[in-house]
Structure formats: C-alpha cells, structure tokens
Scaffold this motif. Structure first.
Motif, short mmCIF file in Angstrom:
data_model
loop_
_atom_site.label_atom_id
_atom_site.label_comp_id
_atom_site.label_asym_id
_atom_site.label_seq_id
_atom_site.Cartn_x
_atom_site.Cartn_y
_atom_site.Cartn_z
N TYR A 208 0.87 -1.17 0.00
CA TYR A 208 0.00 0.00 0.00
C TYR A 208 0.91 1.23 0.00
CZ TYR A 208 -3.62 -3.28 1.62
OH TYR A 208 -4.49 -4.34 1.74
N THR A 209 0.92 1.98 -1.08
CA THR A 209 1.81 3.13 -1.18
C THR A 209 1.20 4.34 -0.49
OG1 THR A 209 0.83 3.82 -3.28
CG2 THR A 209 2.71 2.30 -3.39
N ARG A 210 2.05 5.29 -0.11
CA ARG A 210 1.57 6.52 0.51
C ARG A 210 0.82 7.38 -0.49
NH1 ARG A 210 6.50 9.44 3.31
NH2 ARG A 210 4.84 10.89 3.85
N SER A 211 1.25 7.35 -1.74
CA SER A 211 0.64 8.17 -2.78
C SER A 211 -0.25 7.33 -3.69
CB SER A 211 1.73 8.84 -3.62
OG SER A 211 1.18 9.45 -4.77
N GLY A 212 -1.37 7.92 -4.12
CA GLY A 212 -2.27 7.21 -5.01
C GLY A 212 -1.89 7.32 -6.47
N THR A 213 -0.81 8.06 -6.79
CA THR A 213 -0.37 8.18 -8.17
C THR A 213 0.77 7.24 -8.52
OG1 THR A 213 1.21 9.95 -7.65
CG2 THR A 213 -1.05 10.62 -8.19
N ALA A 214 1.22 6.45 -7.56
CA ALA A 214 2.40 5.60 -7.77
C ALA A 214 2.10 4.37 -8.62
CB ALA A 214 2.97 5.16 -6.42
#
Length: 347
Positions: A208-214
């Motif tokens: 689960y990445t911190r950013s939703g654009t990754a």
C-alpha cells in the motif's frame, strides 16, 4: 531565423497568451505558498508558467491529500499555506468542516461543469471542483503474460488467489485515492460486505503506497502486474510509450473523484493566492494538466480538452455520496476499521 530564436519566440508568445487568457498582468515582488496534491509534473509546470506569466513567485510543495490535510491541521493556529489544489476532494471537504478553509465563490462559475459547481454549493464555497476522474485497474500485459495470468475486468477478479502478490494500491490514510477506493466499495457493496472483500484483496496486495499516483508507474516499469488507482494515470503511461500498459473500469461499477481547490483560512498572501486560484481554473491553467501528461477531465468547459483524456461517460459510476464520506468522522471511522480489520492481517 535560427531554431533557438524561433523556440524562444514561441515560448514568449505562449506566456503572452496565458496572461491574456487569464486576465493577468505582471506583479513583481509578490509571492504565495501552495500545497499541490495532483501529479508532480502538473504541480511543477503550473507553478512555473504562472510565475512566468505574472511575476508572482510560487513556493509550492507536492503532498498527497491526506498528508496535506494533516499539514493544514498542524498549521491551523499559524497558517503558513495560502492555497491548496489538486488531489481527491474528500480531504478538502474535511478541511472545510474543520474550519481550515476560507469561502470563495468565483465570478466564472457558469464557465465550469455542473459537478464542479456542486462542490462549491456542498462546501459553502470553501471547496471548488478542479477536475474529475474514475477509479479503475491498470495492468502490464507483459508481466501477466509471463505469469500466465488473465487481465482483471471486475472487482471480483482481484480477490482470486492467483493474483497473490501481484496487486499494488494506496493506503487510505495517507492517500485520497486510497480513501476513494475504500469509500466507494463501502457504498457499492455495503459496509460489512466491502470489508469482507477488502480482507480477501489484502492477501493479494504486495504493498500500500503513501501516494495514489504511484501505481501507474509501478505497472509501467513492470514492478507489479496490476495497479488500482485512477484510470487516467495508466492511460498516460501507455501514451508515453509503455504500450504494454492497459486499463479498464470495473464491470460492477466504480467510484470517482472530484479534485479540489481551496483558499486556506488565514492566508498571509491572499491576493496572490487568489490570482493563482483563478489562473488554475482558467483555460490557460486547466490546459496545463494535459500538457504535463496528467489526463484528468478539467472543470472548465469553455475550451476543447486534450483528446487523450479518457472520458467518464462510458464508465459505470456509482452515486458517490461526497457529503457523507467527506465528513472527517466518517473518514476516520472507516480508516480505523480498515487498519484494525484489514491492514493488521498477515499477507
């Protein structure tokens, strides 16, 4: 005339056009501080072109919406940010609820799409609708082919055990995208059924990445087979030459965002911030997104958008309740339940 001179003249003309289109005149010596939560490329190009057009210096940092909201909360007693723009709208509504934003009703509302205008009405003019886009899947055909995996087409596909370790999505606490996915599934499936689904999905998630654009870049690089994020990101990577990237909207239906823009309460550089705000909402500013290869549907309807932008007309959108799921208490409750019941599980 040499190539360098022609290039310089074209650049000068573009700046002049953007000044005229947004009704701006140079204002040397002014500055503002902004938080930007959309794609880094859009953040950087917008600040650079506005500064060139007006002489107003933009001190801007890119942060995911959840992190930007946390910063505004921390600064509430002594605001250091003047303007916040881009990224999913729910955190903006939470900032409005917390009294962190200042109302602003632009004179050009009739130039904006209805979904943008509704955000103003819903938030007491504290949040404007900046752009829109739908949640979907992206996948790398080369990666899936090598592993003999089919492309996902529905939410139900993603929980198949064969996709274990193949899916990347974002964390709903730090990422507005992640929260949009969570809240959308709750509205579509019902809360308990959605959490049962998310527990099964968790087994297949690699991170689960911190950013939703990754996710789009991870898929394009072949670092992961499948990403769950906004469709425009995957489409952008494909158009940038990563032809193995494909995307689709879930067959059962999906949630969507209305990106936000807001003036921060107590802004120290209010006049400069308002000029940046108005420029960002003008055709000159709204066109920056596609030029920066950030392909959301723009709010301003007075110009023809870039044909590369994936529309939402053919997507089965749920009736997303922005008012309910934009409340801070509801967001906190859902995220805490997700952390307690989903994130804590082994993978």
């Amino acid at each position: 005339m040499g190539i360098a001179l022609r290039t310089a003249l074209r650049a000068a003309a573009a700046v002049a056009i953007s000044i005229a289109a947004a009704g701006l005149a140079p204002a040397q010596g002014q500055h503002l501080t902004a938080l930007c939560s959309t794609d880094q490329s859009w953040c950087e190009l917008a600040a650079r072109e506005f500064q060139a057009a007006t002489g107003i210096r933009v001190l801007q940092v890119r942060k995911a919406t959840g992190e930007a909201l946390a910063q505004l909360r921390a600064e509430a007693a002594n605001p250091k940010t003047d303007l916040w723009w881009g990224g999913t709208g729910d955190p903006y509504l939470q900032a409005a609820e917390a009294g962190l934003l200042e109302p602003y009703r632009p004179a050009y509302l009739n130039e904006l799409h209805g979904w943008s205008v509704r955000q103003y009405a819903m938030s007491g003019n504290m949040v404007g609708g900046f752009y829109t886009s739908a949640i979907g899947f992206g996948w790398n055909e080369d990666v899936l082919r090598k592993k003999r995996l089919p492309a996902p087409r529905c939410w139900s596909d993603l929980i198949d055990p064969k996709y274990k370790g193949e899916i990347e999505t974002s964390h709903p606490s730090s990422s507005g995208t992640g929260y949009t996915i969570l809240a959308g599934l709750v509205q579509m499936m019902g809360e308990d059924a959605a959490f049962d689904y998310l527990k099964k999905l968790h087994r297949n998630v690699t991170q689960y990445t911190r950013s939703g654009t990754a996710q789009a870049k991870s898929v394009a690089k072949g670092e992961v087979g499948i990403g769950v994020s906004f469709i425009f990101g995957f489409e952008n990577e494909r158009q940038q030459g990563f032809t193995m990237v494909r995307s689709a909207a879930p067959c059962e239906g999906t949630s969507y965002e209305i990106g936000g823009i807001a003036l921060v309460k107590g802004a120290r550089n209010r006049d400069a911030a308002l000029r940046y705000y108005d420029w960002l909402m003008s055709p000159a500013g709204q066109q920056i997104g596609a030029r920066a290869n950030s392909l959301q549907v723009p709010a301003n309807k007075t110009f023809k958008p870039d044909p590369r932008i994936p529309g939402v007309d053919a997507v089965r959108l749920i009736k997303y309740d922005f008012e309910k799921y934009g409340k801070a208490a509801e967001r906190r409750r859902l995220i805490e339940r997700w952390q307690r019941e989903v994130e804590s599980l082994p993978r």
